[in-house]
Design an enzyme around this catalytic site. Structure first.
Site, PDB file in Angstrom:
ATOM      1  N   TRP A  21      47.020  50.896  60.983  1.00 16.92           N
ATOM      2  CA  TRP A  21      46.906  50.732  62.437  1.00 16.92           C
ATOM      3  C   TRP A  21      45.573  51.294  62.927  1.00 16.92           C
ATOM      4  O   TRP A  21      44.765  50.596  63.544  1.00 16.92           O
ATOM      5  CB  TRP A  21      48.081  51.416  63.137  1.00 16.92           C
ATOM      6  CG  TRP A  21      48.058  51.348  64.645  1.00 16.92           C
ATOM      7  CD1 TRP A  21      47.221  50.612  65.428  1.00 16.92           C
ATOM      8  CD2 TRP A  21      48.927  52.048  65.545  1.00 16.92           C
ATOM      9  NE1 TRP A  21      47.515  50.819  66.764  1.00 16.92           N
ATOM     10  CE2 TRP A  21      48.551  51.694  66.860  1.00 16.92           C
ATOM     11  CE3 TRP A  21      49.985  52.935  65.364  1.00 16.92           C
ATOM     12  CZ2 TRP A  21      49.201  52.202  67.991  1.00 16.92           C
ATOM     13  CZ3 TRP A  21      50.639  53.444  66.493  1.00 16.92           C
ATOM     14  CH2 TRP A  21      50.258  53.074  67.788  1.00 16.92           C
ATOM     15  N   ASP A  52      50.054  48.598  54.702  1.00 20.63           N
ATOM     16  CA  ASP A  52      50.785  48.011  55.831  1.00 20.63           C
ATOM     17  C   ASP A  52      49.826  47.795  56.991  1.00 20.63           C
ATOM     18  O   ASP A  52      49.107  48.705  57.400  1.00 20.63           O
ATOM     19  CB  ASP A  52      51.921  48.941  56.266  1.00 20.63           C
ATOM     20  CG  ASP A  52      52.675  48.377  57.461  1.00 20.63           C
ATOM     21  OD1 ASP A  52      53.569  47.536  57.249  1.00 20.63           O
ATOM     22  OD2 ASP A  52      52.355  48.771  58.610  1.00 20.63           O
ATOM     23  N   TYR A  57      46.873  45.046  65.372  1.00 20.42           N
ATOM     24  CA  TYR A  57      46.019  46.215  65.148  1.00 20.42           C
ATOM     25  C   TYR A  57      44.549  45.808  65.200  1.00 20.42           C
ATOM     26  O   TYR A  57      43.957  45.401  64.210  1.00 20.42           O
ATOM     27  CB  TYR A  57      46.316  46.872  63.801  1.00 20.42           C
ATOM     28  CG  TYR A  57      47.733  47.362  63.621  1.00 20.42           C
ATOM     29  CD1 TYR A  57      48.559  47.632  64.704  1.00 20.42           C
ATOM     30  CD2 TYR A  57      48.246  47.571  62.348  1.00 20.42           C
ATOM     31  CE1 TYR A  57      49.860  48.081  64.531  1.00 20.42           C
ATOM     32  CE2 TYR A  57      49.548  48.031  62.160  1.00 20.42           C
ATOM     33  CZ  TYR A  57      50.347  48.280  63.254  1.00 20.42           C
ATOM     34  OH  TYR A  57      51.629  48.724  63.064  1.00 20.42           O
ATOM     35  N   GLY A 294      48.236  56.905  57.552  1.00 20.65           N
ATOM     36  CA  GLY A 294      46.891  56.377  57.706  1.00 20.65           C
ATOM     37  C   GLY A 294      45.843  57.415  57.350  1.00 20.65           C
ATOM     38  O   GLY A 294      46.141  58.597  57.144  1.00 20.65           O
ATOM     39  N   ALA A 295      44.616  56.962  57.263  1.00 20.25           N
ATOM     40  CA  ALA A 295      43.485  57.843  56.991  1.00 20.25           C
ATOM     41  C   ALA A 295      42.245  57.235  57.616  1.00 20.25           C
ATOM     42  O   ALA A 295      42.029  56.027  57.530  1.00 20.25           O
ATOM     43  CB  ALA A 295      43.291  58.028  55.493  1.00 20.25           C
ATOM     44  N   ARG A 296      41.423  58.069  58.238  1.00 17.14           N
ATOM     45  CA  ARG A 296      40.208  57.576  58.886  1.00 17.14           C
ATOM     46  C   ARG A 296      39.025  57.504  57.921  1.00 17.14           C
ATOM     47  O   ARG A 296      38.027  56.852  58.207  1.00 17.14           O
ATOM     48  CB  ARG A 296      39.847  58.476  60.072  1.00 17.14           C
ATOM     49  CG  ARG A 296      40.774  58.315  61.267  1.00 17.14           C
ATOM     50  CD  ARG A 296      40.268  59.133  62.435  1.00 17.14           C
ATOM     51  NE  ARG A 296      41.074  58.959  63.625  1.00 17.14           N
ATOM     52  CZ  ARG A 296      40.895  57.991  64.524  1.00 17.14           C
ATOM     53  NH1 ARG A 296      39.932  57.109  64.354  1.00 17.14           N
ATOM     54  NH2 ARG A 296      41.653  57.910  65.593  1.00 17.14           N
TER      55      ARG A 296
END
Length: 327
Positions: A21, A52, A57, A294-296
């Site tokens: 996302w 996912d 998004y 998630g991860a940035r």
């Protein structure tokens, strides 16, 4: 990494699945494309083979990033999970929210899962993802304007055509899941679940356990709240949806941090971060098949993947459960 089979299927997903996302840059403030690409690739390099995403998004941006990130990886080595049923480009169904796209232009987002709309959405997702099939295709939100049977008749057609392997739902309650099951086999429900949001334990979780349905837990870190890194007075970037979310008031952050402080000695004893401890706890809960995280950037992705190496005894899990504040 640990891999778990989606209930009633032959599809194996990584117990920690990359949630894309924020990678799409929508409702999370600015996200750098190169950082998102590196985060997905670092996740894969550390055993997180499942990703996912959803068309909404970033209005296609997240799916395009995922498609670019997995280019060159053998298709059978990665599992793509995406969704349908939120349209920003079609004025049908029920208005869900008003927002702004990545260019700052106003958009109206509708919940709509009509048959022809789903067929189009699937084709668009396949193009953006640069693939010829989707492993798990999930209805993003319940659509009160379209019969559930109509929506999943469309998914059945996609399965027959080989464009989709398995059907899932997201944000469905037990009654809605049972209704969808009359039309097609529903493998899973993607639904929010965290230490501070355990609402599904009342009805949806027992239903899924009883009927052998997988639960894909999203927001296990409660969108960053359970990392322990947020402090009262935190200022979110422009466009970050957390700025107006009740979980992120100063009082909520303060209460949550007081709870996390009680977990910190256990995390330190295991040479782990609070985030890693929270993720491991999540996938140890009854009925939870995988947790989406998630991860940035690549560093965050590597840290998330390392959570799989933490071991929790039944006694330690009970200790944590006893500390969790009431909902």
């Amino acid at each position: 990494m640990e891999y778990r089979t989606l209930a009633g299927t032959d599809l194996k997903l990584s117990a920690l699945t990359f949630g894309a996302w924020a990678a799409g840059g929508w409702m999370w403030g600015t996200t750098e494309r190169k950082d998102a690409l590196q985060a997905i690739r670092a996740s894969y390099d550390n055993g997180i083979t499942s990703i996912d995403t959803a068309p909404i998004y970033g209005q296609g941006n997240s799916e395009e990033i995922v498609g670019e990130a997995i280019a060159g990886i053998p298709r059978d080595k990665v599992q793509i999970l995406t969704k349908f049923g939120l349209r920003w480009d079609l004025d049908k169904g029920r208005l869900s929210m008003r927002s702004k796209d990545l260019k700052g232009e106003s958009i109206n987002i509708h919940i709509y899962a009509g048959k022809e709309s789903i067929i189009k959405e699937c084709e668009d997702s396949l193009r953006r993802l640069k693939t010829d099939y989707i492993d798990l295709y999930q209805l993003h939100w319940p659509d009160p304007t379209t019969p559930i049977a109509e929506s999943f008749e469309a998914v059945n057609r996609l399965i027959e055509q080989g464009k989709v392997r398995y059907a899932g739902v997201s944000n469905y309650n037990a009654e809605q899941m049972a209704e969808a099951e009359k039309t097609t086999f529903i493998a899973s429900n993607q639904i929010p679940y965290s230490m501070v949001n355990r609402r599904i334990e009342k009805e949806t979780l027992p239903y899924c356990i009883k009927h052998h349905k997988s639960i894909l837990a999203y927001s296990p870190l409660e969108r960053g709240l359970l990392t322990g890194k947020l402090k009262p007075g935190h200022e979110f970037a422009e466009g970050d949806h957390r700025a107006t979310n009740s979980y992120f008031t100063d009082d909520s952050i303060e209460r949550t941090n007081a709870f996390l402080a009680k977990l910190k000695p256990m995390a330190e004893a295991k040479d782990a971060t609070l985030s890693q401890l929270v993720l491991r706890w999540t996938i140890e809960q009854p009925g939870i098949t995988i947790a989406l995280v998630g991860a940035r950037n690549a560093e965050q992705a590597i840290q998330n993947a390392a959570a799989i190496h933490i071991k929790l005894t039944p006694e330690e899990i009970q200790f944590i459960n006893d500390l969790i504040p009431p909902a």
